[in-house]
Design a protein around this motif. Structure first.
Motif, PDB file in Angstrom:
ATOM      1  N   LEU A 103      -9.740 -73.860   5.511  1.00 13.79           N
ATOM      2  CA  LEU A 103      -9.512 -73.540   6.923  1.00 13.79           C
ATOM      3  C   LEU A 103     -10.126 -72.212   7.320  1.00 13.79           C
ATOM      4  O   LEU A 103     -10.839 -72.104   8.330  1.00 13.79           O
ATOM      5  CB  LEU A 103      -8.006 -73.534   7.207  1.00 13.79           C
ATOM      6  CG  LEU A 103      -7.566 -73.188   8.635  1.00 13.79           C
ATOM      7  CD1 LEU A 103      -8.155 -74.174   9.632  1.00 13.79           C
ATOM      8  CD2 LEU A 103      -6.048 -73.195   8.734  1.00 13.79           C
ATOM      9  N   SER A 135      -8.156 -80.124   7.154  1.00 12.98           N
ATOM     10  CA  SER A 135      -8.468 -78.706   7.343  1.00 12.98           C
ATOM     11  C   SER A 135      -9.972 -78.472   7.410  1.00 12.98           C
ATOM     12  O   SER A 135     -10.425 -77.447   7.933  1.00 12.98           O
ATOM     13  CB  SER A 135      -7.851 -77.866   6.217  1.00 12.98           C
ATOM     14  OG  SER A 135      -8.369 -78.219   4.961  1.00 12.98           O
ATOM     15  N   LEU A 184     -10.348 -78.970  11.138  1.00 17.24           N
ATOM     16  CA  LEU A 184      -9.706 -77.850  11.825  1.00 17.24           C
ATOM     17  C   LEU A 184     -10.448 -76.550  11.526  1.00 17.24           C
ATOM     18  O   LEU A 184     -10.569 -75.669  12.388  1.00 17.24           O
ATOM     19  CB  LEU A 184      -8.241 -77.738  11.388  1.00 17.24           C
ATOM     20  CG  LEU A 184      -7.361 -76.760  12.188  1.00 17.24           C
ATOM     21  CD1 LEU A 184      -7.352 -77.135  13.656  1.00 17.24           C
ATOM     22  CD2 LEU A 184      -5.942 -76.740  11.633  1.00 17.24           C
ATOM     23  N   GLY A 185     -10.966 -76.441  10.304  1.00 20.34           N
ATOM     24  CA  GLY A 185     -11.774 -75.280   9.956  1.00 20.34           C
ATOM     25  C   GLY A 185     -13.039 -75.222  10.786  1.00 20.34           C
ATOM     26  O   GLY A 185     -13.512 -74.134  11.155  1.00 20.34           O
ATOM     27  N   GLU A 201     -11.946 -73.807  14.065  1.00 21.82           N
ATOM     28  CA  GLU A 201     -11.733 -72.363  13.923  1.00 21.82           C
ATOM     29  C   GLU A 201     -13.053 -71.613  13.816  1.00 21.82           C
ATOM     30  O   GLU A 201     -13.263 -70.576  14.461  1.00 21.82           O
ATOM     31  CB  GLU A 201     -10.870 -72.106  12.680  1.00 21.82           C
ATOM     32  CG  GLU A 201     -10.519 -70.644  12.424  1.00 21.82           C
ATOM     33  CD  GLU A 201     -11.553 -69.912  11.585  1.00 21.82           C
ATOM     34  OE1 GLU A 201     -11.682 -68.676  11.739  1.00 21.82           O
ATOM     35  OE2 GLU A 201     -12.240 -70.589  10.801  1.00 21.82           O
TER      36      GLU A 201
END
Length: 423
Positions: free
Chosen positions: A242, A364, A367-368, A371
Motif C-alpha cells: 500500500l 492493496s 488501493l496502493g 494512493e
C-alpha cells in the motif's frame, strides 16, 4: 521423497500444469497492467487517471472478496478456476477491440477511456475470485508436508511471469504498438484456459454445508483476526504494498523523471520482479521455515529502505538497482507469507482465508495505485515514493515490537508435524 528436496512439488504432474497455467495468466495480466497504464496516461497525461485505474479494480476486488471466499469453499476448484479464466478472456478481448484503429477512428476519447475503466472494474470483480481459488487449489494438488516448497515454486512462477510480462509489455509497446500487444495477451489467456482442463476435478472440503452466508463469512474473518501470526503477516505485506509500492506511477518515472520511454517502463517493472524471483528460487534450496517471523520483518524493512532511495534517484542505473534489491526483499516476504498461510489455514476454510488475503494484499495493489496516483499529483512522484517508504519503515518497527508471536515465529515444528501426519 528426500527431505528438503528443492524439486519436491515439481515431481507432481498436476502441480506442473498448474504452474504453466499460472505463468500464462500472470504473464498476460502483468503485460495488460503495463499496457493499460501506458495507454491511459498517454491519452490523458493526467496522474489522477492512474489512480482511477487502481480505484476501479480495488473497489470490487475488496468488497466482493468475503463473498467470493464463501463461494470458493462451496464449489469445485478446477471448474471455478476455468470459469474465472473464461471471463478474463472477455476482458482481454474487450481491451484488444477498444484499441483497434476502427474504434479509435469512430469513438471519442472519453468514451474509449470510460470503456477501459469499465473493463478494469470487471477485472476487479474477477480478482476477488482468482485469489482464493488459486490459494485453495494449490492445497489440493500437493501433500501438506511439501506446502512450503509448493508455495515457493508458485510464488516464483508468479514473480517470473511478472518479470517477463512487464518487460515484454514495455518493449512490445515500442515495437508493435498497444493494440497488437493486447492481442498477444488474449492468446495467452486462451492458452491457459486450454491447459487448466488437464487438471482433474478436486473434492470440496468445506464441511460447513449448513452454515449461512453470514456465519461462513464470520468464521473466515474470525480465524484471521484471532490469529496474531496470520494477521501480522497479512498486515505487514499490505502495508508494504500500500505505502511502499510505486508500480502504478512507474509510468511517471519512465516518462517524466528518468526519460526512459516505454522500454524504460518495462525495465523498471522487470527489475522489481526479477529480484523477487531470484530470491524465491534460492529459497527452494535454503528453507525459510527457521526464524520465519524475523525474516519477514527484516525483509519488509529492507524493502522500505530501497523504495526511499528509488524515490530520490534521478539516475536510471540506480533506480533499476534499488528496484532489484527491493524485489529481493519482496521475494522473501512473499514466500514467508504464503508458507504461513498454507500451514496455518484449515482445509475447509481455505477459500475464505484466501479471500481475506486478497483483501489485505491483492486489493492493496489497487488501493496502493490510488494512493500513489493521488500522492504523486499532490507531492510529485519522487516525494510520494519517499513518503510511502518511510511509512513502511515506521509501521514495520511498530508491528515488530508489538506482535511477539509473529516476531518469534518458527515454522520448523509445523513442517515436521505435517511430515508425521503424512507418514
Amino acid at each position: 521423497m528426500a527431505k528438503n528436496d528443492p524439486y519436491a512439488a515439481l515431481r507432481i504432474r498436476e502441480f506442473n500444469i498448474f504452474l504453466l497455467v499460472r505463468f500464462a495468466l500472470v504473464f498476460g495480466w502483468s503485460m495488460q497492467f503495463v499496457v493499460i497504464e501506458w495507454q491511459v496516461y498517454s491519452m490523458t497525461n493526467n496522474k489522477l487517471s492512474l489512480a482511477i485505474i487502481g480505484l476501479c479494480e480495488f473497489l470490487p476486488a475488496f468488497f466482493l472478496a468475503p463473498f467470493a471466499g464463501h463461494i470458493v469453499d462451496k464449489k469445485e476448484k478446477r471448474n471455478l478456476f476455468a470459469l474465472c479464466i473464461t471471463l478474463f478472456s472477455l476482458i482481454s478481448f474487450g481491451l484488444f477491440w477498444l484499441t483497434s484503429n476502427t474504434i479509435e477512428a469512430t469513438w471519442q476519447m472519453p468514451t474509449i477511456l470510460y470503456s477501459i475503466y469499465a473493463l478494469v472494474f470487471f477485472g476487479g470483480v474477477l480478482r476477488a475470485f482468482f485469489g482464493p481459488t488459486i490459494f485453495s487449489l494449490i492445497a489440493l494438488l500437493v501433500p501438506k508436508k511439501i506446502y512450503p516448497n509448493a508455495a515457493t515454486w508458485s510464488s516464483s512462477t508468479w514473480k517470473g511471469a511478472s518479470v517477463f510480462g512487464a518487460l515484454s509489455a514495455g518493449f512490445l509497446i515500442a515495437w508493435i504498438g498497444v493494440h497488437h500487444t493486447l492481442g498477444i495477451i488474449f492468446f495467452l489467456v486462451m492458452l491457459s484456459l486450454v491447459l487448466v482442463f488437464l487438471i482433474n476435478k478436486k473434492p470440496i472440503l468445506n464441511s460447513g454445508n449448513k452454515e449461512t452466508v453470514k456465519e461462513s463469512l464470520q468464521a473466515g474473518l474470525s480465524f484471521v483476526f484471532n490469529d496474531k501470526v496470520v494477521l501480522g503477516a497479512l498486515t505487514l505485506d499490505m502495508i508494504a504494498v500500500l505505502f511502499g509500492g510505486a508500480v502504478a506511477i512507474f509510468t511517471v518515472f519512465a516518462k517524466d523523471i528518468l526519460d526512459a520511454g516505454p522500454k524504460g517502463l518495462g525495465i523498471l517493472n522487470a527489475a522489481l520482479s526479477s529480484g523477487s524471483i531470484l530470491t524465491m528460487l534460492a529459497t527452494t534450496y535454503i528453507p525459510i521455515t527457521k526464524n520465519t517471523g524475523k525474516k519477514l520483518l527484516v525483509s519488509i524493512f529492507g524493502f522500505g529502505i530501497c523504495m526511499i532511495v528509488f524515490g530520490a534517484s534521478k539516475l536510471m542505473w540506480l533506480s533499476v538497482l534499488m528496484l532489484f534489491l527491493a524485489g529481493v526483499f519482496d521475494g522473501i516476504s512473499m514466500v514467508v507469507r504464503q508458507t504461513i498461510l498454507q500451514l496455518k489455514t484449515p482445509d475447509h476454510m481455505r477459500g475464505r482465508v484466501g479471500a481475506v488475503n486478497s483483501m489485505f494484499v491483492g486489493s492493496s495493489n489497487e488501493l496502493g495505485a490510488v494512493e500513489s496516483g493521488i500522492a504523486a499529483k499532490l507531492l510529485g512522484a519522487p516525494l510520494a515514493v519517499i513518503f510511502g517508504g518511510t511509512a513502511t519503515l515506521i509501521i514495520v518497527a511498530i508491528i515488530g515490537v508489538k506482535n511477539q508471536p509473529l516476531r518469534d515465529l518458527d515454522l520448523t515444528k509445523d513442517v515436521e508435524e505435517h511430515e508425521k501426519e503424512e507418514h
